[in-house]
Design a protein around this motif. Structure first.
Motif, PDB file in Angstrom:
ATOM      1  N   LYS A  19      37.908   4.638  15.468  1.00 33.56           N
ATOM      2  CA  LYS A  19      38.640   5.786  15.997  1.00 33.56           C
ATOM      3  C   LYS A  19      37.783   6.459  17.049  1.00 33.56           C
ATOM      4  O   LYS A  19      36.580   6.602  16.867  1.00 33.56           O
ATOM      5  N   VAL A  20      38.397   6.878  18.127  1.00 36.68           N
ATOM      6  CA  VAL A  20      37.692   7.566  19.197  1.00 36.68           C
ATOM      7  C   VAL A  20      38.175   9.007  19.212  1.00 36.68           C
ATOM      8  O   VAL A  20      39.376   9.270  19.322  1.00 36.68           O
ATOM      9  N   ILE A  21      37.228   9.921  19.067  1.00 36.16           N
ATOM     10  CA  ILE A  21      37.537  11.345  19.095  1.00 36.16           C
ATOM     11  C   ILE A  21      36.821  11.943  20.291  1.00 36.16           C
ATOM     12  O   ILE A  21      35.597  11.836  20.412  1.00 36.16           O
ATOM     13  N   LEU A  22      37.576  12.545  21.173  1.00 32.35           N
ATOM     14  CA  LEU A  22      36.993  13.240  22.316  1.00 32.35           C
ATOM     15  C   LEU A  22      36.844  14.702  21.933  1.00 32.35           C
ATOM     16  O   LEU A  22      37.694  15.258  21.231  1.00 32.35           O
ATOM     17  N   PHE A  23      35.759  15.317  22.374  1.00 28.06           N
ATOM     18  CA  PHE A  23      35.592  16.713  22.017  1.00 28.06           C
ATOM     19  C   PHE A  23      34.920  17.502  23.120  1.00 28.06           C
ATOM     20  O   PHE A  23      34.234  16.970  23.977  1.00 28.06           O
ATOM     21  N   GLY A  24      35.200  18.774  23.090  1.00 23.86           N
ATOM     22  CA  GLY A  24      34.619  19.787  23.955  1.00 23.86           C
ATOM     23  C   GLY A  24      34.674  21.040  23.109  1.00 23.86           C
ATOM     24  O   GLY A  24      34.059  21.119  22.053  1.00 23.86           O
ATOM     25  N   ASP A  25      35.514  21.992  23.515  1.00 28.83           N
ATOM     26  CA  ASP A  25      35.749  23.183  22.700  1.00 28.83           C
ATOM     27  C   ASP A  25      36.566  22.816  21.467  1.00 28.83           C
ATOM     28  O   ASP A  25      36.460  23.420  20.423  1.00 28.83           O
ATOM     29  N   ASN A  26      37.386  21.790  21.595  1.00 29.80           N
ATOM     30  CA  ASN A  26      38.198  21.288  20.487  1.00 29.80           C
ATOM     31  C   ASN A  26      37.948  19.786  20.346  1.00 29.80           C
ATOM     32  O   ASN A  26      37.241  19.199  21.141  1.00 29.80           O
ATOM     33  N   ALA A  27      38.534  19.202  19.333  1.00 29.05           N
ATOM     34  CA  ALA A  27      38.389  17.758  19.115  1.00 29.05           C
ATOM     35  C   ALA A  27      39.774  17.138  19.058  1.00 29.05           C
ATOM     36  O   ALA A  27      40.682  17.693  18.449  1.00 29.05           O
ATOM     37  N   LYS A  28      39.943  15.982  19.711  1.00 25.12           N
ATOM     38  CA  LYS A  28      41.222  15.282  19.731  1.00 25.12           C
ATOM     39  C   LYS A  28      41.001  13.811  19.421  1.00 25.12           C
ATOM     40  O   LYS A  28      40.102  13.189  19.981  1.00 25.12           O
ATOM     41  N   VAL A  29      41.835  13.281  18.536  1.00 24.25           N
ATOM     42  CA  VAL A  29      41.794  11.844  18.288  1.00 24.25           C
ATOM     43  C   VAL A  29      42.411  11.189  19.515  1.00 24.25           C
ATOM     44  O   VAL A  29      43.578  11.436  19.847  1.00 24.25           O
ATOM     45  N   ASP A  30      41.630  10.395  20.216  1.00 25.55           N
ATOM     46  CA  ASP A  30      42.109   9.763  21.446  1.00 25.55           C
ATOM     47  C   ASP A  30      42.765   8.425  21.160  1.00 25.55           C
ATOM     48  O   ASP A  30      43.774   8.084  21.757  1.00 25.55           O
ATOM     49  N   LYS A  31      42.207   7.666  20.235  1.00 31.63           N
ATOM     50  CA  LYS A  31      42.743   6.322  19.984  1.00 31.63           C
ATOM     51  C   LYS A  31      42.252   5.831  18.646  1.00 31.63           C
ATOM     52  O   LYS A  31      41.113   6.064  18.264  1.00 31.63           O
ATOM     53  N   ILE A  32      43.118   5.123  17.949  1.00 35.09           N
ATOM     54  CA  ILE A  32      42.732   4.400  16.741  1.00 35.09           C
ATOM     55  C   ILE A  32      42.826   2.933  17.100  1.00 35.09           C
ATOM     56  O   ILE A  32      43.850   2.455  17.578  1.00 35.09           O
ATOM     57  N   ILE A  33      41.718   2.229  16.920  1.00 36.42           N
ATOM     58  CA  ILE A  33      41.645   0.828  17.315  1.00 36.42           C
ATOM     59  C   ILE A  33      41.598  -0.013  16.042  1.00 36.42           C
ATOM     60  O   ILE A  33      40.678   0.098  15.251  1.00 36.42           O
ATOM     61  N   ASP A  34      42.612  -0.816  15.853  1.00 35.51           N
ATOM     62  CA  ASP A  34      42.590  -1.757  14.743  1.00 35.51           C
ATOM     63  C   ASP A  34      43.197  -3.063  15.234  1.00 35.51           C
ATOM     64  O   ASP A  34      43.654  -3.162  16.366  1.00 35.51           O
ATOM     65  N   ASN A  35      43.164  -4.049  14.414  1.00 31.89           N
ATOM     66  CA  ASN A  35      43.633  -5.379  14.819  1.00 31.89           C
ATOM     67  C   ASN A  35      42.961  -5.852  16.103  1.00 31.89           C
ATOM     68  O   ASN A  35      43.546  -6.560  16.914  1.00 31.89           O
ATOM     69  N   LYS A  36      41.740  -5.371  16.306  1.00 33.34           N
ATOM     70  CA  LYS A  36      40.930  -5.779  17.459  1.00 33.34           C
ATOM     71  C   LYS A  36      41.623  -5.525  18.795  1.00 33.34           C
ATOM     72  O   LYS A  36      41.521  -6.293  19.729  1.00 33.34           O
ATOM     73  N   THR A  51      31.138  23.032  23.949  1.00 35.87           N
ATOM     74  CA  THR A  51      30.819  21.822  23.197  1.00 35.87           C
ATOM     75  C   THR A  51      30.717  22.199  21.729  1.00 35.87           C
ATOM     76  O   THR A  51      29.804  22.928  21.338  1.00 35.87           O
ATOM     77  N   ASN A  52      31.664  21.696  20.935  1.00 38.44           N
ATOM     78  CA  ASN A  52      31.714  22.012  19.516  1.00 38.44           C
ATOM     79  C   ASN A  52      31.543  20.716  18.721  1.00 38.44           C
ATOM     80  O   ASN A  52      32.514  20.047  18.378  1.00 38.44           O
ATOM     81  N   ILE A  53      30.299  20.367  18.457  1.00 36.23           N
ATOM     82  CA  ILE A  53      29.990  19.134  17.732  1.00 36.23           C
ATOM     83  C   ILE A  53      30.481  19.233  16.291  1.00 36.23           C
ATOM     84  O   ILE A  53      30.973  18.258  15.723  1.00 36.23           O
ATOM     85  N   GLN A  54      30.380  20.400  15.697  1.00 39.73           N
ATOM     86  CA  GLN A  54      30.855  20.596  14.332  1.00 39.73           C
ATOM     87  C   GLN A  54      32.330  20.230  14.217  1.00 39.73           C
ATOM     88  O   GLN A  54      32.731  19.504  13.303  1.00 39.73           O
ATOM     89  N   SER A  55      33.133  20.704  15.136  1.00 37.80           N
ATOM     90  CA  SER A  55      34.566  20.391  15.123  1.00 37.80           C
ATOM     91  C   SER A  55      34.810  18.891  15.248  1.00 37.80           C
ATOM     92  O   SER A  55      35.663  18.330  14.552  1.00 37.80           O
ATOM     93  N   ALA A  56      34.056  18.232  16.117  1.00 37.87           N
ATOM     94  CA  ALA A  56      34.227  16.788  16.315  1.00 37.87           C
ATOM     95  C   ALA A  56      33.886  16.018  15.039  1.00 37.87           C
ATOM     96  O   ALA A  56      34.645  15.139  14.610  1.00 37.87           O
ATOM     97  N   VAL A  57      32.770  16.354  14.410  1.00 36.98           N
ATOM     98  CA  VAL A  57      32.343  15.645  13.199  1.00 36.98           C
ATOM     99  C   VAL A  57      33.316  15.920  12.060  1.00 36.98           C
ATOM    100  O   VAL A  57      33.713  15.000  11.333  1.00 36.98           O
ATOM    101  N   GLU A  58      33.728  17.152  11.898  1.00 36.76           N
ATOM    102  CA  GLU A  58      34.648  17.470  10.808  1.00 36.76           C
ATOM    103  C   GLU A  58      36.032  16.859  11.031  1.00 36.76           C
ATOM    104  O   GLU A  58      36.697  16.468  10.078  1.00 36.76           O
ATOM    105  N   THR A  59      36.453  16.714  12.271  1.00 37.43           N
ATOM    106  CA  THR A  59      37.691  16.001  12.564  1.00 37.43           C
ATOM    107  C   THR A  59      37.547  14.537  12.178  1.00 37.43           C
ATOM    108  O   THR A  59      38.437  13.953  11.559  1.00 37.43           O
ATOM    109  N   ALA A  60      36.415  13.943  12.516  1.00 37.70           N
ATOM    110  CA  ALA A  60      36.173  12.540  12.169  1.00 37.70           C
ATOM    111  C   ALA A  60      36.197  12.340  10.655  1.00 37.70           C
ATOM    112  O   ALA A  60      36.774  11.365  10.156  1.00 37.70           O
TER     113      ALA A  60
END
Length: 100
Positions: A19-36, A51-60
């Motif tokens: 899963k790719v999560i982009l973050f700045g002030d907020n965190a957004k799931v950008d893409k879920i990669i499965d099945n290669k 830059t809110n690293i806490q938000s990104a990690v907790e979203t993950a």
């Protein structure tokens, strides 16, 4: 994990979900990669005023399924100016997450 070649795809164990999560002030799931499936571009843009690293990690953490191995690969300049990643450490430890 940046996957660019067929050989790299072949090395990903079956059933692995990336899963790719982009973050700045907020965190957004950008893409879920499965099945290669490939990941070639960003699909969303977080609010870039902070830059809110806490938000990104907790979203993950919310995206992990029970009973699976858990790893977060964090790519950042480390200049957190909103949130506090240190407050997430107890949760990271409780969930037995490998944070890189």
């Amino acid at each position: 994990m940046l996957v660019e070649t067929k050989e790299q795809y072949d090395d990903i164990p079956d059933g692995t979900r990336l899963k790719v999560i982009l973050f700045g002030d907020n965190a957004k799931v950008d893409k879920i990669i499965d099945n290669k499936a490939s990941y070639k571009s960003l699909n969303s843009s977080p609010v870039s005023t902070a830059t809110n690293i806490q938000s990104a990690v907790e979203t993950a953490i919310t995206l992990f399924e029970d009973g699976t191995s858990k790893r977060i690969v964090l790519i950042t300049d480390g200049e957190e100016n909103k949130g506090d990643i240190l407050k997430s450490i107890p949760l990271i430890n409780a969930e037995n997450i490998d944070l890189k």
